[in-house]
Enzyme design. Structure first.
Site, PDB file in Angstrom:
ATOM      1  N   ARG A 125     -35.527   2.577 -23.837  1.00 46.64           N
ATOM      2  CA  ARG A 125     -36.232   3.052 -22.645  1.00 46.64           C
ATOM      3  C   ARG A 125     -37.705   2.664 -22.726  1.00 46.64           C
ATOM      4  O   ARG A 125     -38.307   2.276 -21.745  1.00 46.64           O
ATOM      5  CB  ARG A 125     -36.089   4.573 -22.507  1.00 46.64           C
ATOM      6  CG  ARG A 125     -36.485   5.013 -21.113  1.00 46.64           C
ATOM      7  CD  ARG A 125     -36.532   6.500 -20.937  1.00 46.64           C
ATOM      8  NE  ARG A 125     -35.335   7.202 -21.335  1.00 46.64           N
ATOM      9  CZ  ARG A 125     -35.183   8.511 -21.213  1.00 46.64           C
ATOM     10  NH1 ARG A 125     -36.150   9.243 -20.683  1.00 46.64           N
ATOM     11  NH2 ARG A 125     -34.087   9.112 -21.623  1.00 46.64           N
ATOM     12  N   GLU A 149     -31.663  -2.089 -18.274  1.00 49.10           N
ATOM     13  CA  GLU A 149     -30.634  -1.119 -18.638  1.00 49.10           C
ATOM     14  C   GLU A 149     -31.114  -0.451 -19.912  1.00 49.10           C
ATOM     15  O   GLU A 149     -31.396  -1.135 -20.899  1.00 49.10           O
ATOM     16  CB  GLU A 149     -29.314  -1.848 -18.859  1.00 49.10           C
ATOM     17  CG  GLU A 149     -28.157  -0.903 -18.953  1.00 49.10           C
ATOM     18  CD  GLU A 149     -27.075  -1.486 -19.816  1.00 49.10           C
ATOM     19  OE1 GLU A 149     -26.631  -2.605 -19.575  1.00 49.10           O
ATOM     20  OE2 GLU A 149     -26.707  -0.785 -20.776  1.00 49.10           O
ATOM     21  N   CYS A 197     -23.882   1.155 -25.110  1.00 51.54           N
ATOM     22  CA  CYS A 197     -24.637   1.914 -24.094  1.00 51.54           C
ATOM     23  C   CYS A 197     -23.732   2.897 -23.379  1.00 51.54           C
ATOM     24  O   CYS A 197     -24.207   3.834 -22.742  1.00 51.54           O
ATOM     25  CB  CYS A 197     -25.304   0.960 -23.120  1.00 51.54           C
ATOM     26  SG  CYS A 197     -24.312  -0.460 -22.728  1.00 51.54           S
TER      27      CYS A 197
END
Ligand code: NAP
Length: 527
Positions: free
Chosen positions: A243, A265, A302
């Site tokens: 992030r 992503e 993920c």
């Protein structure tokens, strides 16, 4: 093919002179040969200038030319044979079958995009014929199609050294759309990146495309990535990773004189909701499946299910016991790199420190490899989960947190509390449909893919797949980074008003010379 440690800038190989980096074998901690030279701002500029110059000639090639180019890359990757597999294994710690599967997926993605552009619907050709006699005003002749955005910067992901890296889904979608690509090697798999990059470079030459269609840069630190995103020739960014990294690139792209889209992503906890009847009738099976999914690939997907929500009672207790038993037998595994291993240890240590969280199982203890990680299962109450924001954060690796709710209302509150997700899963039986109907509108707001009676790891590359979701799972919930719709990220519509026939691009011409599916006067038709 020899790995030299050079960058690929158009048709040239260039040794970076801005620092030196090496890939590290995560199983042994040893630095690998060769040393890679880091790029400078001048190298970024050279790659981006070539990409900018290549854009118009590349986008005006036919779909057939680009499809053959994608297929040539797929074939070139297969032709690398064991050399590629061995390099990926030593740079990632991933086992051979996983890498062979990922290679097949990578080539499958390239071939899927070849088929998509041959088929032509991606152009989205739409024609509103003129209405010269319309009152009070005539309607002009309006025709539209999609065109590519321009050169795309691609940041490969550490956890998919092939399928989400130099020739991964982002690159395949961008090249299919007609966008040149400037990729940045992930520092964890530099040799893999060079091998695959050289295949693309050779395919550019073999298909007689402009050299700037593809370049591959190496960076010693963040500077090369930042300069790449800020370069005026770059028109979009595709990223998979942390992030923090994703948000840094979003901020860099937004601060440009001309801001550009970033498709990042980032992080997702992929909540799994266990509805009461499903838990009663097959809790033990769900527990086994859940542990398999959460620990698959050392939890480095993920889509790993990180948060599991159920309603307290004997069935949930039994489920927790079964999940703990299944997890205890799970072997420790080597994580992708030291940074990811460190983050996993920090994330699980933070969970352990929370007084409201209890660790109910450990997997097999770590083995002696440098980045070995032990699976862990934690439990907490919904009340604690709702009042402790950090419990909802992603822990990347083989750990999961069970959240027990007092009742259905609290389960809905937990669902509302969750941030954006790539996936959300419901385990349900027929008797659970009423609760599922109440959860569904919440989950539609939260996630890009909603599964029933399955597990979220294992993302099909197909036409309907959505691998995206609201922030923070991605930076743009309108997009998917897997599947046919991923091409949409790199396209924009252009409308052509009152064009003479001789000036109209072929796809929109009368008589439909390319036999495309087109919307004419509001109706979908071919021919
Ligand atoms: P990362 O640290 O975000 O790095 C990804 C790529 O972005 C690398 O090429 C990195 O290269 C570049 N980068 C990172 N920060 C940057 C910045 N500020 N400016 C410019 N470039 C930047 O991701 P990672 O190493 O793959 O994994 C770290 C963590 O990301 C994991 O622990 C996990 O939490 C998360 N992750 C999530 C997913 C997912 O799909 N959700 C996948 C993989 C990883 P440089 O460092 O050379 O700049």
């Amino acid at each position: 093919m020899r790995i030299t440690g050079e960058m690929l800038i158009g048709s040239r190989t260039v040794r970076g002179a801005h620092g030196t980096i090496r890939a590290v074998n995560p199983a042994t901690g040893e630095e690998m040969e060769p040393a890679f030279g880091g790029g400078s701002n001048e190298d970024v500029d050279a790659a981006c200038a070539l990409a900018g110059a290549a854009f118009d000639p590349y986008r005006s090639t036919s779909s057939e030319v680009r499809a053959k180019f994608l297929e040539a890359i797929a074939q070139g990757i297969m032709d690398l044979g064991d050399e590629l597999i061995e390099r990926v294994m030593s740079e990632s710690g991933l086992p051979c079958p996983r890498i062979e599967g990922e290679r097949a997926r990578t080539c499958g993605q390239l071939r899927l995009f070849a088929a998509i552009i041959r088929e032509g619907r991606w152009l989205n050709v739409t024609i509103d014929p003129a209405m010269p006699d319309r009152k009070p005003l005539p309607r002009p002749d309006l025709r539209s199609q999609k065109i590519p955005l321009g050169p795309v910067a691609v940041f490969g992901a550490s956890n998919f050294p092939l399928a989400f890296s130099v020739a991964g889904g982002d690159t395949a979608a961008a090249l299919a759309a007609g966008c040149p690509v400037v990729a940045k090697s992930h520092p964890s798999h530099l040799g893999t990146s060079e091998l695959v990059g050289r295949v693309i470079q050779a395919a550019v030459a073999a298909c007689a495309l402009p050299e700037g269609v593809f370049s591959l840069l190496v960076g010693d630190g963040n500077a090369v990535g930042e300069a790449l995103v800020k370069h005026p020739a770059i028109q979009a960014v595709a990223f998979t990773g942390s992030r923090r990294g994703g948000l840094a690139l979003v901020a860099a792209a937004a601060s440009r004189p001309q801001p550009i889209p970033v498709f990042a992503e980032m992080s997702s906890t992929n909540p799994v909701f266990l509805l009461p009847e499903a838990l009663t009738v097959r809790g033990a099976d769900i527990a086994t499946g859940l542990v398999e999914s959460a620990t698959l690939g050392v939890g480095q997907f993920c889509t790993k299910p990180g948060i599991v929500i159920g309603i307290e009672g004997p069935a949930f207790d039994q489920f927790s016991t079964s999940a703990a038993a299944a997890l205890k037998s799970k072997a420790a595994g080597t994580m992708l790199n030291e940074g990811i291993h460190k983050s996993y240890r920090a994330g699980t240590a933070a969970l352990s420190r929370e007084t409201s969280v209890h660790q109910i199982a450990d997997g097999q203890p770590p083995i002696t490899t440098a980045c070995s990680a032990q699976a862990m299962l934690f439990t907490t109450s919904a009340q604690a989960f709702l009042s402790t924001p950090q419990l909802a954060e992603e822990v990347f690796g083989p750990a999961a947190l069970l959240v027990s709710c007092k009742d259905e209302a609290q389960m809905f509150a937990v669902a509302e509390h969750l941030s954006g997700q790539l996936t959300a899963t419901l385990h349900l039986a027929d008797e659970d449909l009423a609760i599922a109907r109440q959860l569904l509108p919440i989950l539609e707001r939260k996630a890009g893919r909603i599964l029933v009676n399955g597990f979220p790891t294992g993302v099909e590359v197909s036409h309907a797949m959505v691998h995206g979701g609201p922030f923070p799972s991605t930076s743009d919930s309108r997009a998917t980074s897997v599947g046919a719709m991923a091409i949409e990220r790199f396209l924009r519509p252009v409308c052509y008003q009152n064009f003479p026939a001789g000036l109209l691009p072929e796809a929109m011409q009368d008589g439909n010379p390319q036999s495309l599916w087109r919307v004419v006067d509001g109706k979908l038709q071919q021919g």
